[in-house]
Design a protein around this motif. Structure first.
Motif, PDB file in Angstrom:
ATOM      1  N   HIS A1113       0.848  -1.194   0.000  1.00  0.00           N
ATOM      2  CA  HIS A1113       0.000   0.000   0.000  1.00  0.00           C
ATOM      3  C   HIS A1113       0.880   1.238   0.000  1.00  0.00           C
ATOM      4  O   HIS A1113       1.888   1.307   0.711  1.00  0.00           O
ATOM      5  CB  HIS A1113      -0.906   0.016   1.236  1.00  0.00           C
ATOM      6  CG  HIS A1113      -1.735   1.260   1.355  1.00  0.00           C
ATOM      7  ND1 HIS A1113      -1.508   2.209   2.319  1.00  0.00           N
ATOM      8  CD2 HIS A1113      -2.755   1.717   0.609  1.00  0.00           C
ATOM      9  CE1 HIS A1113      -2.379   3.186   2.184  1.00  0.00           C
ATOM     10  NE2 HIS A1113      -3.148   2.910   1.147  1.00  0.00           N
ATOM     11  N   MET A1114       0.494   2.199  -0.819  1.00  0.00           N
ATOM     12  CA  MET A1114       1.168   3.491  -0.844  1.00  0.00           C
ATOM     13  C   MET A1114       0.317   4.518  -0.101  1.00  0.00           C
ATOM     14  O   MET A1114      -0.920   4.471  -0.175  1.00  0.00           O
ATOM     15  CB  MET A1114       1.395   3.953  -2.295  1.00  0.00           C
ATOM     16  CG  MET A1114       2.356   3.063  -3.076  1.00  0.00           C
ATOM     17  SD  MET A1114       2.634   3.642  -4.757  1.00  0.00           S
ATOM     18  CE  MET A1114       3.498   5.178  -4.451  1.00  0.00           C
ATOM     19  N   LEU A1158      10.960  -9.041  -2.823  1.00  0.00           N
ATOM     20  CA  LEU A1158      11.055  -7.797  -3.589  1.00  0.00           C
ATOM     21  C   LEU A1158      11.735  -6.695  -2.808  1.00  0.00           C
ATOM     22  O   LEU A1158      12.400  -5.825  -3.390  1.00  0.00           O
ATOM     23  CB  LEU A1158       9.648  -7.352  -4.005  1.00  0.00           C
ATOM     24  CG  LEU A1158       8.894  -8.280  -4.961  1.00  0.00           C
ATOM     25  CD1 LEU A1158       7.498  -7.764  -5.207  1.00  0.00           C
ATOM     26  CD2 LEU A1158       9.648  -8.427  -6.280  1.00  0.00           C
ATOM     27  N   SER A1159      11.548  -6.671  -1.482  1.00  0.00           N
ATOM     28  CA  SER A1159      12.157  -5.604  -0.679  1.00  0.00           C
ATOM     29  C   SER A1159      13.474  -6.008  -0.056  1.00  0.00           C
ATOM     30  O   SER A1159      14.004  -5.251   0.759  1.00  0.00           O
ATOM     31  CB  SER A1159      11.174  -5.190   0.419  1.00  0.00           C
ATOM     32  OG  SER A1159      10.950  -6.272   1.313  1.00  0.00           O
ATOM     33  N   LYS A1160      13.975  -7.209  -0.422  1.00  0.00           N
ATOM     34  CA  LYS A1160      15.237  -7.690   0.166  1.00  0.00           C
ATOM     35  C   LYS A1160      15.166  -7.667   1.683  1.00  0.00           C
ATOM     36  O   LYS A1160      16.017  -7.088   2.363  1.00  0.00           O
ATOM     37  CB  LYS A1160      16.422  -6.845  -0.321  1.00  0.00           C
ATOM     38  CG  LYS A1160      16.562  -6.761  -1.830  1.00  0.00           C
ATOM     39  CD  LYS A1160      16.776  -8.121  -2.462  1.00  0.00           C
ATOM     40  CE  LYS A1160      16.928  -7.998  -3.979  1.00  0.00           C
ATOM     41  NZ  LYS A1160      17.050  -9.324  -4.634  1.00  0.00           N
ATOM     42  N   PRO A1165      13.905  -0.199   0.468  1.00  0.00           N
ATOM     43  CA  PRO A1165      12.547   0.354   0.339  1.00  0.00           C
ATOM     44  C   PRO A1165      12.341   1.121  -0.965  1.00  0.00           C
ATOM     45  O   PRO A1165      11.233   1.174  -1.482  1.00  0.00           O
ATOM     46  CB  PRO A1165      12.429   1.264   1.565  1.00  0.00           C
ATOM     47  CG  PRO A1165      13.823   1.598   1.948  1.00  0.00           C
ATOM     48  CD  PRO A1165      14.663   0.401   1.578  1.00  0.00           C
ATOM     49  N   GLU A1166      13.430   1.727  -1.501  1.00  0.00           N
ATOM     50  CA  GLU A1166      13.243   2.513  -2.715  1.00  0.00           C
ATOM     51  C   GLU A1166      12.901   1.624  -3.905  1.00  0.00           C
ATOM     52  O   GLU A1166      12.019   1.945  -4.709  1.00  0.00           O
ATOM     53  CB  GLU A1166      14.514   3.317  -3.002  1.00  0.00           C
ATOM     54  CG  GLU A1166      14.800   4.385  -1.938  1.00  0.00           C
ATOM     55  CD  GLU A1166      16.038   5.187  -2.274  1.00  0.00           C
ATOM     56  OE1 GLU A1166      16.662   4.884  -3.318  1.00  0.00           O
ATOM     57  OE2 GLU A1166      16.377   6.107  -1.513  1.00  0.00           O
ATOM     58  N   SER A1167      13.587   0.495  -4.025  1.00  0.00           N
ATOM     59  CA  SER A1167      13.273  -0.413  -5.125  1.00  0.00           C
ATOM     60  C   SER A1167      11.865  -0.992  -4.985  1.00  0.00           C
ATOM     61  O   SER A1167      11.151  -1.159  -5.976  1.00  0.00           O
ATOM     62  CB  SER A1167      14.307  -1.536  -5.189  1.00  0.00           C
ATOM     63  OG  SER A1167      14.283  -2.311  -3.991  1.00  0.00           O
ATOM     64  N   PHE A1168      11.448  -1.279  -3.779  1.00  0.00           N
ATOM     65  CA  PHE A1168      10.101  -1.794  -3.569  1.00  0.00           C
ATOM     66  C   PHE A1168       9.052  -0.720  -3.853  1.00  0.00           C
ATOM     67  O   PHE A1168       7.962  -1.018  -4.324  1.00  0.00           O
ATOM     68  CB  PHE A1168       9.952  -2.309  -2.134  1.00  0.00           C
ATOM     69  CG  PHE A1168       8.626  -2.948  -1.847  1.00  0.00           C
ATOM     70  CD1 PHE A1168       8.266  -4.142  -2.462  1.00  0.00           C
ATOM     71  CD2 PHE A1168       7.712  -2.357  -0.994  1.00  0.00           C
ATOM     72  CE1 PHE A1168       7.034  -4.719  -2.220  1.00  0.00           C
ATOM     73  CE2 PHE A1168       6.483  -2.927  -0.737  1.00  0.00           C
ATOM     74  CZ  PHE A1168       6.158  -4.124  -1.360  1.00  0.00           C
ATOM     75  N   HIS A1169       9.420   0.548  -3.629  1.00  0.00           N
ATOM     76  CA  HIS A1169       8.501   1.633  -3.938  1.00  0.00           C
ATOM     77  C   HIS A1169       8.221   1.692  -5.436  1.00  0.00           C
ATOM     78  O   HIS A1169       7.088   1.977  -5.860  1.00  0.00           O
ATOM     79  CB  HIS A1169       9.085   2.964  -3.442  1.00  0.00           C
ATOM     80  CG  HIS A1169       8.169   4.134  -3.611  1.00  0.00           C
ATOM     81  ND1 HIS A1169       7.057   4.338  -2.841  1.00  0.00           N
ATOM     82  CD2 HIS A1169       8.207   5.175  -4.505  1.00  0.00           C
ATOM     83  CE1 HIS A1169       6.428   5.439  -3.217  1.00  0.00           C
ATOM     84  NE2 HIS A1169       7.118   5.963  -4.232  1.00  0.00           N
ATOM     85  N   LYS A1170       9.240   1.420  -6.259  1.00  0.00           N
ATOM     86  CA  LYS A1170       9.036   1.395  -7.705  1.00  0.00           C
ATOM     87  C   LYS A1170       8.104   0.254  -8.102  1.00  0.00           C
ATOM     88  O   LYS A1170       7.279   0.397  -9.005  1.00  0.00           O
ATOM     89  CB  LYS A1170      10.380   1.256  -8.408  1.00  0.00           C
ATOM     90  CG  LYS A1170      11.305   2.441  -8.202  1.00  0.00           C
ATOM     91  CD  LYS A1170      12.646   2.227  -8.908  1.00  0.00           C
ATOM     92  CE  LYS A1170      13.586   3.414  -8.665  1.00  0.00           C
ATOM     93  NZ  LYS A1170      14.918   3.186  -9.322  1.00  0.00           N
ATOM     94  N   VAL A1171       8.233  -0.871  -7.407  1.00  0.00           N
ATOM     95  CA  VAL A1171       7.324  -1.982  -7.684  1.00  0.00           C
ATOM     96  C   VAL A1171       5.888  -1.592  -7.369  1.00  0.00           C
ATOM     97  O   VAL A1171       4.953  -1.908  -8.123  1.00  0.00           O
ATOM     98  CB  VAL A1171       7.760  -3.227  -6.886  1.00  0.00           C
ATOM     99  CG1 VAL A1171       6.760  -4.361  -7.076  1.00  0.00           C
ATOM    100  CG2 VAL A1171       9.144  -3.690  -7.304  1.00  0.00           C
ATOM    101  N   LEU A1172       5.686  -0.896  -6.261  1.00  0.00           N
ATOM    102  CA  LEU A1172       4.341  -0.476  -5.896  1.00  0.00           C
ATOM    103  C   LEU A1172       3.782   0.526  -6.902  1.00  0.00           C
ATOM    104  O   LEU A1172       2.581   0.509  -7.218  1.00  0.00           O
ATOM    105  CB  LEU A1172       4.339   0.142  -4.492  1.00  0.00           C
ATOM    106  CG  LEU A1172       4.571  -0.813  -3.313  1.00  0.00           C
ATOM    107  CD1 LEU A1172       4.480  -0.055  -1.996  1.00  0.00           C
ATOM    108  CD2 LEU A1172       3.564  -1.948  -3.321  1.00  0.00           C
TER     109      LEU A1172
END
Length: 1207
Positions: A1113-1114, A1158-1160, A1165-1172
């Motif tokens: 969730h964003m 996905l978030s390692k 968190p930044e890479s997972f934010h792109k996934v979201l």
């Protein structure tokens, strides 16, 4: 009339008397009588029964004029000619009343008086009609509008249960009501209150008459008693019949009675009428008649004729002092086999008969009779007049508005406002933030400044009032419905005491600001659950530390155990950090207790919403019930672990710690006038205040300490009738009560249930206030800061006591401490114990002598009077040091106000201030000093790992082949930090209550009441990961409104133990499994767990919840469904036709693994934010709908490739 001796053949018609009405006629009904009768869908006759085409009525001879059907197949229980209008009233066995106008018997009105009981007597008054049922007196307008509804019995007291049969209007506003009980009630119709209760030596008064000399009471025993009009004492008594009395009437100096005599085979109808001369008070020659008399009336036209009616329809006229002639018999042709009722009009021109098939027969002695000599005109409903106006075409722009018809009037219209009131008055813009002005840079005439972010976006608060008083500190609360519309009668009530409600939005409770109402770390209780009026008492019991520890250490096998459910609720209150809890499971178990229903403690939703019940009486009955029920639930334990006696001894078998805490041992002594004395031991869990007699009429302001009233209530002395073994009869005895052992917790019901008790409290508070002012030398200053400099010295013996202000002494009669002393002769001395006494004698002086105890006030429960909402209940509670230490890490004591989910610290004087206009005391709790030192306050968790092992199903048809889970083995027991996938399904018990506003938006008044129906837990690690170890269907005894099969997968029958093939368990069994998992520290993985835990009624620490709703969730974006997440990340199509909790729990576990991937493990968190972001973009394109099987493929592989590149 007395129905004991009626024809036993009436039992054959019981189905017709109680079955539901339908258009199919009763089999016993004479079809020929109803040939041309039109019936509505409810089976009611719409037109009067057609009589013969030409009815010849001979003047002076009674003949049948009309017959109508009141209610098909339902026996008529009473008939009555209206004394003010030309109307005949009829009541039936199902509580339905019907009125007929004029001799043509045209139906005038028809309405329901009682839902279950039959109507036993009808009395017409000038403005309405009185209806008497078994335990209810209802006054209704002739059109059916209820004017008052008076309950004659109190169902929580067996000795006060009523069975009324007759009423008598003695004056224009005074009524006598009698029945099978041993008293007659006198009711004032102006105040609708019981004014007198007359004792009756011979119980069972079913017929009452009145002359200018006596009241006449007919008893079921066959006697007729004559009573004085002023004192109601028995002046004379006639023993008319040996069996039972059926009916009697009085005219002039004669009294005639009919009834039943005892025979060898039982009761038999006596064909001899007993006639008595009221001048000589003796019987004259009995009158032999030729019918079996069931009813009789004097019809004094030319002579004092008697009309004698039998059940079979035979009617005979005769003189009371002459001989009955068989030629004077005529026959009523009832539709049913029995006549049930008979009445004579005031003009003596009409007779009414009602039979057992719901038909009414009118007999008259003239073709055009009148029911009353001087009847007033009857009001009828005006016919609906519809003017035919031509339609207007609004599509034409040039259509003149003058074509719209408006009434012609010379008065000022409501829309003609003066110019001063209709001129626009915009609100002032708030001043610009000083930080913006300081950092602003001007370019020409335009200023630019960075946003200081001191206010939310697009929200500018306006202060409606410049200054708010401390009294109305809650005036800015907008979440509560109450508070938006001010009412004049609410101004005296501080807003923190008013009834609080929850405003529901489309998100439910998620955006409701509970912190606005509760800035402490203690937990409030939500009020929207049925029967949540007891929330304040639950808080009182929770803050009694020995009770809290004892209850939480209790666990038994009983399904609906209030002690167990209260312990679970206390555990939630312990875990909460200011968030409100709800007692839904406790109240669910409470509703299943038969005693609670019998005592009237279960309120219907309509009664609770309208405030029909007296909350003060209700909570006092609840207080007595809960202590008794907890004692019964706890005494099953052989050795309670929470109690450590003063000498180290435990409770004996069959005893309970509740008894040790609350019970007071007493000796009840009964002294007869013959000198014999009987002493028996008893105990009570609480006391009820008994106020001094005559104190309410004493307006001189006589001072009476609370301690004196309490002593009088504990050591009660009264005169009453009791059985004496020596005299072998009931004698007037003196009942006294002596105390053998005082309780550790003194519980007092105040019983302020009328204006008399309220006036007593008010008067004593005024006297105490005047004495306090006098002791200060007439000081009237209201300075609250008196001796504030001595605050820090209060804890030291040499400190100076802070004197309360004058305002704090107003409306105070209750002491904070009382001192009780037990003498060796079992006498009790009670006195108020003040802080000054403690300063004088020292804090330990009260315990120096044996049998001397000091009790401190711990809680007061008060009833807040509010006519608009029905009032509410709040509690003032003195919270101890242990609770502050656990919640806030500080050690002190403080008084708090608990008003459902509103909690606020208050001054201690506010807890004992009772303004009887709106704040009425109901319950007091005093605790013995140093109480906690007697008890072991360690809580032993009673829930063991064995609850997770295999258990038998409640369902009879379940087979092992249908098992959907594998129980845990001993080597699989979860450990701290283990993952458990969880999902729950629910059914609806009550639908949501909502309203549409004028702007078209929906406002939720009361949310739907949900109940958990299925709970599934799957293994989160190990070789059996993903395999469920709990899959319980929860059996419910409450009615299910909607199974929500499309969303829950629950079908009708799945929760029924008789036909279900599922693994069916009780809610308590599954609840214990989840509690054990929470207590050992597992982490629950699921989707939307917040709602699941809320409905299950569990409080789970936030660090033990891993909710995929929030993981994917964003901020400020929508929540994403489990089905879309499974398709997007896992390429799974779930929740096709229905939901399956096993599939949902397993999918949530897989999503959590995907999140870690996905978030390692949360390190990127930044890479997972792109996934979201990609997830939300895809969702918007797909409109958040999962494509059909032939649609586009899941972006799972693309997401995986993207992650590989990012890595």
């Amino acid at each position: 009339m007395n129905f004991e001796g009626l024809d036993p053949g009436l039992a054959e018609y019981a189905p017709a008397m109680h079955s539901a009405l339908n258009p199919v006629l009763d089999a016993h009904l004479n079809q020929s009588l109803l040939q041309n009768v039109e019936l509505d869908p409810e089976g009611m006759a719409l037109e009067a029964l057609p009589g013969q085409e030409s009815v010849h009525i001979m003047e002076g001879v009674y003949s049948e004029l009309h017959s109508v059907v009141a209610e098909v197949g339902v026996p008529v229980s009473v008939s009555h000619f209206d004394l003010h209008e030309e109307m005949l009233w009829v009541g039936c066995h199902r509580g339905h009343a019907t009125s007929f106008f004029g001799p043509a018997l045209e139906r005038y009105s028809s309405f329901q008086v009682n839902g279950s009981d039959d109507i036993r007597q009808i009395q017409s008054l000038e403005n309405g009609i009185l209806f008497l049922t078994k335990n209810n007196l209802k006054y209704m307008a002739r059109g059916g509008l209820i004017m008052f509804d008076y309950l004659l019995s109190r169902p929580h007291r067996l000795e006060d249960s009523e069975d009324m049969h007759s009423l008598l209007l003695t004056k224009s506003s005074t009524l006598l009501v009698a029945g099978l009980q041993s008293h007659i009630l006198e009711i004032d119709l102006n105040t609708v209150q019981e004014t007198q209760k007359y004792a009756v030596e011979t119980p069972g008064v079913t017929v009452m008459r009145q002359t200018n000399r006596f009241f006449f009471c007919g008893h079921t025993s066959g006697k007729v008693s004559l009573r004085d009009l002023r004192t109601f004492k028995v002046e004379h008594e006639f023993d008319a019949f040996s069996g039972s009395l059926s009916d009697f009437d009085v005219h002039g100096n004669l009294l005639a009675a009919c009834g039943f005599s005892s025979r060898l085979t039982g009761l038999a109808c006596d064909r001899f009428l007993k006639v008595y001369d009221l001048r000589m008070m003796r019987a004259i020659t009995p009158l032999q008649v030729h019918v079996d008399p069931a009813f009789l009336r004097f019809i004094p036209t030319y002579t004092s004729r008697l009309a004698i009616i039998s059940q079979s329809g035979q009617c005979q006229f005769c003189e009371p002092t002459g001989l009955a002639n068989p030629a004077d018999i005529f026959h009523v042709n009832p539709v049913g086999p029995l006549l049930m009722t008979f009445d004579v009009s005031a003009s003596k021109q009409a007779l009414a008969f009602g039979d057992s098939e719901g038909c009414v027969h009118l007999w008259t002695d003239s073709p055009e009779p009148s029911f009353n000599p001087y009847s007033r005109e009857t009001e009828f409903a005006l016919p609906c007049v519809v003017d035919s106006l031509s339609p207007l075409d609004w599509s034409q722009d040039l259509l003149p508005l003058s074509l719209v018809p408006v009434p012609l009037t010379t008065d000022t219209l409501l829309s003609d406002w003066p110019a001063a009131n209709s001129s626009p008055a915009p609100r002032r813009a708030p001043p610009v933030d000083a930080e913006i002005l300081r950092t602003m840079k001007k370019v020409g005439f335009i200023g630019y400044a960075p946003n200081p972010r001191t206010k939310l976006r697009n929200q500018i608060p306006y202060r409606l009032k410049e200054s708010e008083s401390e009294f109305d500190s809650f005036s800015q609360v907008t979440e509560s419905l109450i508070g938006r519309e001010e009412e004049p009668h609410l101004h005296m009530v501080s807003k923190k005491y008013r009834k609080v409600t929850i405003k529901y939005s489309k998100l439910g409770l998620e955006d409701f600001d509970f912190k606005h109402y509760n800035k402490t770390l203690f937990a409030g209780l939500e009020p929207h659950i049925p029967n949540a009026y007891c929330n304040c008492m639950i808080q009182v019991l929770y803050f009694l530390e020995p009770v809290r520890c004892l209850i939480q250490s209790h666990l038994c096998q009983k399904e609906f155990c209030l002690a167990c459910e209260l312990g679970f609720l206390f555990h939630m209150l312990d875990l909460s950090r200011g968030d409100p809890c709800q007692g839904s499971n406790f109240l669910r178990a409470f509703r299943t207790i038969p005693e609670a229903s019998a005592l009237g403690l279960i309120l219907a939703d309509s009664d609770e919403a309208s405030g029909k019940g007296n909350l003060a009486r209700l909570i006092q009955r609840w207080n007595r019930f809960i202590l008794t029920q907890l004692h019964q639930d706890m005494q099953e334990l052989e050795v309670p672990q929470a109690y450590r006696g003063a000498g180290g001894s435990f409770c004996s078998s069959g005893d309970s710690v509740i008894r040790q805490l609350f019970s007071c041992e007493m000796e009840n002594c009964s002294l007869c006038r013959c000198g014999s004395e009987t002493v028996r031991a008893s105990s009570t869990l609480l006391f009820t205040l008994s106020y001094p007699e005559g104190s309410n009429n004493d307006k001189t302001g006589k001072s009476c300490d609370f301690a004196q009233v309490l002593k009088q209530s504990i050591c009660l002395e009264q005169n009453t009738q009791a059985w004496c073994d020596t005299c072998e009869k009931y004698q007037r005895t003196i009942q006294t009560r002596n105390i053998r052992h005082l309780p550790d917790i003194l519980v007092i019901n105040c019983e302020v249930n009328s204006s008399k008790e309220a006036d007593f409290w008010r008067m004593q508070a005024e006297v105490a206030f005047k004495m306090a002012v006098k002791q200060r030398g007439g000081e009237t200053s209201t300075n609250k800061e008196f001796a504030l400099a001595d605050w820090k010295e209060l804890g030291h013996p040499e400190g100076v006591l802070m004197c309360p202000s004058i305002e704090e002494l107003k409306n105070v009669w209750l002491p904070f401490s009382i001192r009780m002393k037990m003498s060796k002769s079992k006498g009790l001395d009670v006195c108020n114990w003040t802080d000054g006494d403690e300063m004088q004698w020292g804090p330990a002086r009260a315990e120096e002598q044996h049998g001397v105890y000091v009790y401190d006030l711990m809680a007061t429960v008060v009833h807040i009077l509010d006519s608009r909402t029905g009032g509410s209940l709040v509690a003032h509670i003195k919270v101890g040091e242990t609770y502050h230490q656990c919640k806030e890490g500080v050690t002190h004591q403080q008084w708090y106000l608990f008003n459902d989910f509103l909690i606020e610290p208050i001054d201690k004087h506010e807890a004992v201030q009772f303004d009887m206009n709106w704040k009425v005391p109901a319950i007091l709790y005093y605790i013995k000093r140093n109480l906690n030192s007697k008890y072991n306050l360690n809580i032993k968790n009673p829930i063991e790992a064995s609850v997770l092992l295999a258990e038998a199903s409640l369902a009879r048809k379940q087979r092992k082949t249908h098992t959907t889970f594998i129980p845990l083995m001993l080597n699989e027991m979860p450990q701290l930090g283990d993952l458990v996938g969880l999902d729950a399904e629910f059914v609806t018990l009550n639908e949501e209550e909502a309203e549409l506003r004028s702007d078209g938006t929906k406002s939720t008044i009361k949310p739907s009441q949900m109940s958990v129906a299925r709970i599934t837990c799957v293994r989160g690690q190990g070789p059996n990961e993903g395999i469920p170890f709990i899959d319980d269907y929860i059996s419910t005894q409450e009615q299910v409104v909607d199974y929500l099969t499309q969303y829950s997968g629950i079908k009708p029958g799945d929760l029924d133990a008789k036909i279900s093939s599922k693994h069916l368990t009780t809610l308590k069994s599954t609840y214990l499994k989840l509690r054990f998992l929470i207590d050992i520290g597992v982490k629950f993985v699921g989707h939307g767990l917040q709602k699941d835990f809320r409905v299950i009624n569990l409080m789970v620490p936030k660090d033990q919840v891993l909710d995929t709703v929030y993981l994917f969730h964003m901020p400020r974006k929508r929540m994403i469904s489990l089905r879309f997440l499974a398709w997007y990340f896992l390429d799974l199509k779930i929740q096709g036709e229905t939901h399956d909790s096993i599939e949902d729990a397993r999918t949530a576990l897989q999503l959590y693994r995907k999140y870690l991937e996905l978030s390692k493990n949360g390190t990127e968190p930044e890479s997972f934010h792109k996934v979201l972001k990609g997830l939300y973009e895809k969702g918007r394109k797909m409109d958040w709908k999962v494509p059909e099987p032939e649609g586009q493929t899941s972006p799972k592989s693309k997401a995986g490739m993207g992650q590989g590149k990012m890595a």
